[in-house]
Structures are given as structure tokens and as C-alpha cells.
Design a protein around this motif. Structure first.
Motif, PDB file in Angstrom:
ATOM      1  N   ALA A 450      -2.113  -5.723 -12.536  1.00 19.47           N
ATOM      2  CA  ALA A 450      -1.913  -6.056 -11.126  1.00 19.47           C
ATOM      3  C   ALA A 450      -2.752  -5.143 -10.240  1.00 19.47           C
ATOM      4  O   ALA A 450      -3.335  -5.585  -9.249  1.00 19.47           O
ATOM      5  CB  ALA A 450      -0.431  -5.942 -10.772  1.00 19.47           C
ATOM      6  N   ALA A 451      -2.837  -3.875 -10.610  1.00 17.99           N
ATOM      7  CA  ALA A 451      -3.603  -2.920  -9.791  1.00 17.99           C
ATOM      8  C   ALA A 451      -5.092  -3.255  -9.826  1.00 17.99           C
ATOM      9  O   ALA A 451      -5.792  -3.140  -8.816  1.00 17.99           O
ATOM     10  CB  ALA A 451      -3.360  -1.499 -10.286  1.00 17.99           C
ATOM     11  N   GLU A 453      -6.340  -6.307 -10.363  1.00 19.68           N
ATOM     12  CA  GLU A 453      -6.493  -7.532  -9.554  1.00 19.68           C
ATOM     13  C   GLU A 453      -6.524  -7.187  -8.071  1.00 19.68           C
ATOM     14  O   GLU A 453      -7.350  -7.694  -7.315  1.00 19.68           O
ATOM     15  CB  GLU A 453      -5.317  -8.497  -9.809  1.00 19.68           C
ATOM     16  CG  GLU A 453      -5.252  -9.077 -11.217  1.00 19.68           C
ATOM     17  CD  GLU A 453      -6.464  -9.957 -11.537  1.00 19.68           C
ATOM     18  OE1 GLU A 453      -7.138 -10.383 -10.575  1.00 19.68           O
ATOM     19  OE2 GLU A 453      -6.735 -10.193 -12.732  1.00 19.68           O
ATOM     20  N   GLU A 454      -5.616  -6.349  -7.700  1.00 17.40           N
ATOM     21  CA  GLU A 454      -5.487  -5.941  -6.308  1.00 17.40           C
ATOM     22  C   GLU A 454      -6.787  -5.269  -5.834  1.00 17.40           C
ATOM     23  O   GLU A 454      -7.285  -5.521  -4.735  1.00 17.40           O
ATOM     24  CB  GLU A 454      -4.289  -4.980  -6.200  1.00 17.40           C
ATOM     25  CG  GLU A 454      -4.185  -4.168  -4.924  1.00 17.40           C
ATOM     26  CD  GLU A 454      -3.930  -5.034  -3.712  1.00 17.40           C
ATOM     27  OE1 GLU A 454      -3.362  -6.118  -3.900  1.00 17.40           O
ATOM     28  OE2 GLU A 454      -4.320  -4.624  -2.604  1.00 17.40           O
ATOM     29  N   ARG A 457      -9.389  -7.884  -5.233  1.00 13.19           N
ATOM     30  CA  ARG A 457      -9.159  -8.608  -3.987  1.00 13.19           C
ATOM     31  C   ARG A 457      -9.635  -7.792  -2.788  1.00 13.19           C
ATOM     32  O   ARG A 457     -10.261  -8.310  -1.881  1.00 13.19           O
ATOM     33  CB  ARG A 457      -7.665  -8.923  -3.824  1.00 13.19           C
ATOM     34  CG  ARG A 457      -7.305 -10.361  -4.185  1.00 13.19           C
ATOM     35  CD  ARG A 457      -5.936 -10.739  -3.653  1.00 13.19           C
ATOM     36  NE  ARG A 457      -4.902  -9.792  -4.045  1.00 13.19           N
ATOM     37  CZ  ARG A 457      -4.324  -9.765  -5.250  1.00 13.19           C
ATOM     38  NH1 ARG A 457      -4.674 -10.642  -6.175  1.00 13.19           N
ATOM     39  NH2 ARG A 457      -3.400  -8.880  -5.524  1.00 13.19           N
ATOM     40  N   ALA A 458      -9.334  -6.501  -2.838  1.00 14.16           N
ATOM     41  CA  ALA A 458      -9.658  -5.646  -1.696  1.00 14.16           C
ATOM     42  C   ALA A 458     -11.136  -5.260  -1.670  1.00 14.16           C
ATOM     43  O   ALA A 458     -11.674  -4.916  -0.625  1.00 14.16           O
ATOM     44  CB  ALA A 458      -8.792  -4.399  -1.736  1.00 14.16           C
TER      45      ALA A 458
END
Ligand code: GTP
Ligand code: MG
Length: 632
Positions: A450-451, A453-454, A457-458
Motif C-alpha cells: 500500500a505504501a 502504491e501510495e 500515486r503521489a
């Protein structure tokens, strides 16, 4: 052979003047009252020692170490320093007085300490007739009902006349044969009960070795304080020896420490193994005779030879009723070296009477432990060794539990921790020296994905996150993080290039020319100060297509590297920062500034000066007043 000899520690217990010391002397030939004041007053003040060797039925010798305790109610704290390491108790009751207050208190203490074996001795049998003796015997049988001494021998003895002593020795051998042998292969702990200086030797400490082995020339750590000392010499039951083993009365001649730095209550243990604590989670039992114990009550805590004041934080409610048990946290005034399974006694703060006791469950509780005390403590109290280890590892979550910490928390040798961990395959994982619950490891994997992916995205234009940044973001130890990456790499969920981690599905969005373009734009503006080039000119010089160039600019604006102050004017953040400072500094000269002064101050043309001043107005650095600006 000396080493094969079983050692058993026998403690006396009972009311003042009931003949405890006389009995020890009659059995061993040694008067345990060694202090001048004791001899003068005819009472025991502090614990005394003696020993006796007796042949066991199997032919080998049995070594009995006696710890004689004072019966006076004012010296119960000394009694407590002696009784902590005993294997069996001689409950001494004078036949001419029967059961008295310290008979009860000492016996309560023995029960709270979980002493398993003993013999009741009706002393001074020469002072009473047969009928009286029988009455006392019945009273005593009644008193012992439901306790560990129910059904154990009750012997009448006269230390003065010598009657009953041979039978008592036979029963001692019998009872000693059934005591649980202390573990000589465990990690050593010696609670210090005496400190003195011996001419020609130096500093000597004595104690009952609770567990393990201590050899000559060994280095030990002294708790509290964690000071290192060296064992210059060992004596066991008064005889020089190469080593002392669990369950023996032990004297150590110590190098590297003076008498003044040592005291009863300190503990010797292997170096670099244990830690002291001021917070200990325990199972606690309140005596039926005690007053209700309130949450946060202050008490005296006794554990082995140590004594301190503690606050009792009840886990189960606002108060504990007499005769009830529950979980609690003891917050001690002094740091203590305690391990799960250690017994302790609580005495009321004032007046000082014994009110209860219990067993240490966790001497390394985590902060905020109260929240999960209800689920964790029952496992620590009643679980099997693997269950206990699993619970200790699970509560550490994704941090896991290092083997060294597991040893310090449990008191088990590392080999035992490792064996238990191996028996938990599927539930526990081991990476390097860190144990982690399978559940926590899966969670760490999910959070890592998740980190990443995050991050993507950022940072759509960055290829991936650096390993170290990712690890810090997740707060994982290097061992666990490495294992997480490896697992995700194996499952093809992540891809790693050098130090960079990215989602496996993600193609390298970030191409070289894009990175280069981003740098070019940044540099074009950071180097220009306030005399910025036209954005479209900068973009025209790039090696990427128009759409990509626009995307890069959008990102730089979003990240506030560049700031747009009008449709076609873009500045670097640092240039605007400097401008603010310059305008603020100008205020020292004049509270107002006109367009002309502004142009002089900054060196920009009117084309830039007006939008910049409007920007400063918006930012509330300046305020327009007619043709002038007031500097705020
Ligand atoms: N007649 C008689 N007197 C005894 C016997 N055992 C002890 N005494 C006497 O009882 C008194 C107290 O004996 P101690 O052995 O000092 O009693 P204690 O239980 O050790 O007392 P504290 O350690 O102070 O609690 C002494 O005067 C002893 O001589 C016995 O079997 N018969
Ligand atoms: Mg005595």
C-alpha cells in the motif's frame, strides 16, 4: 562425588520463641544465631544459616542447607529475605503455646510463595503432657487443612531432651527426596542476602542460588546498577568449590566491587542478559484476613531478598476483595530484576502486615499494557511455553521480538527460546535474530504494498521509492523489512532496481528524458532569480513532447517548487522567498514603497514589478495605498 549430591534448602517458620533456632542447632550442631545481640537477647533478629548432610535411602548423601528465620513480628522483613529460596519448610509450633500470630503470618507467606513441601514440628514437647500435646496436634491439623501441609508429618520434638530428632531427620530425608530439583542449566540468579568482608579474601556475598550455575572466575552482572563483578572464589555450604549450582547455599568472593557497593536485595546474574524493571504485571492473591485492596494502593513488596515500595494498579476493577485474586501491575520505587514465575509478598503500607502475594507474569510489559492485559496475562499465567512465546512475539506486532529480548523477558536460555520458536512453525517466523508472528508479517506485506502504491500515486514521475525511505515510512526493523521485500519480490508484487522499490505492474513511467526535463525546468527558474524566462521558451527547449512537458510543470507547481503569479509568469519558490525578505528589510528604511523604488530594489522591469507587487498584496506582505504599498 560432590556434584551428584542433592542440595535442598530447609527454612524454619513460626512464632517468636517457639524454638526454631534451638531446633536447627539440635539438628546440625550449629547455632544459627550469630549476632552478639541475638545471643544476648535470646531472640533471632536476622536470618541465620547451618547445614547438615544426611544419607538418603539410596545411599548417596543429601545436603540440607538451613535458613533459620526470626519469629518476632518486627523482623518479618528479615524472615522474607530468607524464605524466598527455600525448598521445604519446618513449621515450628511450640507445644506449650500452640498457634500464635506469626505462626499464621509465616504460614500465609509460605503458601503465597508456593512452597510445596514441609514438616510441622511441635517443639518443646518436654514442657507438656501427652494430653496437651494431642490437643495441640488436633488444633494444628485443623489449621493445616486445605494447605500444602495437610497430610504431611506433624512431629513432636524436644530440642532440649533430644526426643524426636531422629524421626525428624528421617522425615527430612523423605521430604527432601520429593522436592523439585532446581534447574542447574538455567540462567543463574543469586539474590544476595548477606555482604561482608573476610580477612585475606575481601568482599563476600551469600545467597541461595535460585537457578543455574556460578563458577570460579566467571564474570557476573550486579542488579540494579548493571555493574560487572568477577567471581574470585566460590563456597558451597561452607566448603570451597569450583562452582555453585542451583539450590545451594552459596558464598562468592567478588573482585571489582567493595562492600559498600553491595547490599541485601541485589541480584547477581549472567552479564548482558537481563534488565531491571519498575513495572511488573502479576497475578495477585489477597489474604482472607486482609482489608480490601484499593486500586493504586501503596504496599511493601518483597521478592527474594529485595524489598521496595510499590503501587498496585489493579487490572480488574477499583478494588480487590479479601480472599480474591486478580491481575495487577506493580509499579515499584526501585528497579527490580524479576522474571515470570517469581513469587512475591505484599505487606500493607501501614500498619505493616502481610496482606497477599503472587506470581510475576510479565516483567517487561509494554506501555499501555492495560488495554490487552485481559487477553495476554491469562496466556502468560496459564499457557504452555510455546503459547507464551507466541503471545510475547504477537504483542510486538511488526517490530517482532529479538531473541535477546525474548531471553530477557522469559528468563529462558536462548537455545530454549529457539527450540520453542521452531515448534511454532507456521505461526512464528524468524528473520535473523528477530521473531515475528505470521499474522504481523502478512500485515507488514500488505502495508508495504500500500505504501508503494501510495508513493506512485503521489509521485507519478518518480520511478520508485528508495528502500530506506520506505522502511522508515513503515517503521520496520531492517530484518523484517528485508524479509518483507524478499517475499513481495518472490510473489512478483514488487520490483526492485538497485535501491529503488516500485510496484511490479508499473512500467518505468519515469524515463530519463523526463527526469532531465524536470531538472532543466527547475534550473532555468532557480538560476533566474526574479528575472525569469518565459515558460513557453523553457518548455520549447526540452526533449519531451508538449503534453509531457505540461505534466511536469503541473507537478512542479503542485509541489510548490514553482509558483505561478500570473498567467504567464512563473517563479522559483526560492526567488519569491528572497523577495519577501528583501521587502521586509526595506521596511527599516521606509514603511512604504512605490513601483519605482520596488524596481530599484529588485532590479526588475515594470512588466514584472506590477504582477510581483500584486502577488505580495495577495500574500499580505504589502498593502496597496493609492500608488504606494504599505509594507506590513
Ligand atoms: N524446654 C524446652 N525449651 C526449649 C526447646 N526448644 C527451645 N527452647 C527454649 O525456648 C527459647 C526460645 O528458643 P529459640 O530457639 O531461640 O526460639 P526461636 O523460635 O528461634 O525464637 P525467635 O528466633 O526469636 O523467633 C529458648 O530459651 C530455648 O532454650 C525445647 O525443646 N524444650
Ligand atoms: Mg530463632
Amino acid at each position: 562425588m560432590m556434584a551428584a549430591m542433592k542440595s535442598v534448602i530447609v527454612g524454619t517458620a513460626g512464632h517468636i520463641d517457639h524454638g526454631k533456632s534451638a531446633l536447627v542447632k539440635a539438628l546440625t550442631g550449629t547455632d544459627p544465631d550469630r549476632l552478639e545481640e541475638e545471643k544476648r537477647r535470646g531472640i533471632t533478629i536476622d536470618i541465620g544459616f547451618a547445614h547438615l548432610e544426611l544419607p538418603s535411602p539410596g545411599g548417596e548423601m543429601l545436603r540440607l542447607g538451613f535458613v533459620d528465620v526470626p519469629g518476632h513480628e518486627r523482623f518479618v522483613r528479615n524472615m522474607l529475605a530468607g524464605v524466598g529460596g527455600i525448598d521445604l519448610v519446618l513449621l515450628v509450633i511450640a507445644a506449650d503455646e500452640s498457634i500464635k500470630p506469626q505462626t499464621r503470618e509465616h504460614f500465609d507467606i509460605c503458601r503465597l510463595l508456593g512452597i510445596q513441601r514441609g514438616i510441622t514440628v511441635l517443639t518443646k514437647s518436654d514442657l507438656v503432657d501427652r494430653d496437651t500435646l494431642e490437643v495441640v496436634r488436633l488444633e494444628v491439623e485443623d489449621f493445616l487443612q486445605g494447605s500444602f501441609l495437610e497430610g504431611a508429618p506433624i512431629l513432636a520434638v524436644s530440642s532440649r531432651a533430644g526426643a524426636g530428632l531422629e524421626e525428624l531427620k528421617r522425615e527430612l530425608v523423605q521430604a527432601a527426596g520429593g522436592t523439585h530439583q532446581r534447574d542447574a542449566s538455567a540462567l543463574a540468579r543469586l539474590p544476595i542476602d548477606r555482604v561482608f568482608v573476610m580477612k585475606g579474601f575481601g568482599t563476600v556475598v551469600t545467597g541461595t542460588l535460585l537457578a543455574g550455575t556460578i563458577a570460579k572466575e566467571e564474570e557476573l552482572e550486579l542488579f540494579p546498577g548493571r555493574r560487572r563483578v568477577r567471581v574470585r572464589g566460590v563456597q558451597v555450604h561452607g566448603q570451597p568449590a569450583e562452582r555453585a549450582t542451583a539450590g545451594q547455599r552459596t558464598a562468592l568472593n567478588l573482585a571489582g566491587v567493595s562492600k559498600e557497593e553491595l547490599a541485601r536485595g541485589m541480584m547477581l546474574a549472567p552479564t548482558n542478559t537481563f534488565r531491571t524493571t519498575r513495572r511488573t504485571d502479576v497475578s495477585l492473591a489477597l489474604l482472607p484476613s486482609a482489608r480490601p485492596l484499593k486500586d493504586r494502593a501503596r504496599v511493601h513488596l518483597h521478592a527474594y531478598t529485595a524489598e521496595t515500595v510499590a503501587e498496585v494498579v489493579l487490572y480488574g476493577g477499583k478494588q480487590l476483595a479479601p480472599g480474591q485474586s486478580g491481575f495487577a501491575q506493580l509499579r515499584t520505587a526501585e528497579p527490580m530484576l524479576l522474571l515470570p514465575g517469581d513469587r512475591f509478598i505484599l505487606r500493607q503500607f501501614s500498619p505493616v502486615v502481610t496482606i497477599g502475594g503472587g506470581t510475576v507474569r510479565d516483567a517487561a510489559p509494554l506501555a499501555g499494557a492495560k488495554a490487552n492485559a485481559e487477553t495476554l496475562l491469562p496466556v502468560l499465567a496459564n499457557g504452555t511455553a510455546p503459547e507464551i512465546l507466541a503471545a510475547r512475539v504477537a504483542r510486538r506486532g511488526q517490530a517482532g521480538l529479538a531473541l535477546g529480548d525474548a531471553v530477557a523477558e522469559t528468563g529462558w536460555r536462548q537455545a530454549l527460546v529457539e527450540a520453542q520458536a521452531a515448534s511454532l512453525q507456521g505461526k512464528l517466523l524468524r528473520f535473523g535474530d528477530v521473531l515475528i508472528a505470521q499474522e504481523a508479517f502478512s500485515q507488514a506485506q500488505r502495508e508495504t504494498l500500500a505504501a508503494v502504491e501510495e508513493f506512485h500515486r503521489a509521485n507519478p514521475l518518480v520511478a520508485g521509492i528508495s528502500k530506506e525511505e520506505l522502511r522508515e515510512k513503515l517503521g520496520l526493523s531492517p530484518e523484517v523489512f528485508g524479509a518483507v521485500l524478499e517475499a513481495l519480490l518472490r510473489e512478483k508484487k514488487l520490483a526492485i532496481t538497485g535501491e529503488q522499490v516500485r510496484s511490479a505492474g508499473r512500467s518505468l513511467v519515469f524515463k530519463d528524458e523526463e527526469a532531465e526535463s524536470k531538472r532543466t525546468i527547475e534550473q532555468a527558474f532557480s538560476g533566474a532569480g526574479l528575472k525569469v524566462p518565459a515558460l513557453k521558451d523553457v518548455l520549447a527547449g526540452l526533449r519531451v513532447d508538449k503534453a509531457t512537458a505540461q505534466k511536469i510543470v503541473t507537478l512542479l507547481l503542485r509541489d510548490k517548487v514553482l509558483v505561478k503569479i500570473s498567467d504567464d509568469l512563473v517563479f522559483h519558490r526560492r526567488a519569491l522567498e528572497e523577495l519577501r525578505q528583501r521587502v521586509n528589510a526595506y521596511k527599516a528604511k521606509s514603511a512604504k514603497i512605490g513601483v519605482a523604488e520596488f524596481k530599484d530594489l529588485t532590479g526588475v522591469s515594470r512588466k514584472y514589478a506590477i504582477p510581483l507587487l500584486e502577488y505580495l498584496d495577495r500574500e499580505r506582505v504589502t498593502r496597496r495605498v493609492g500608488d504606494q504599498r504599505e509594507i506590513l
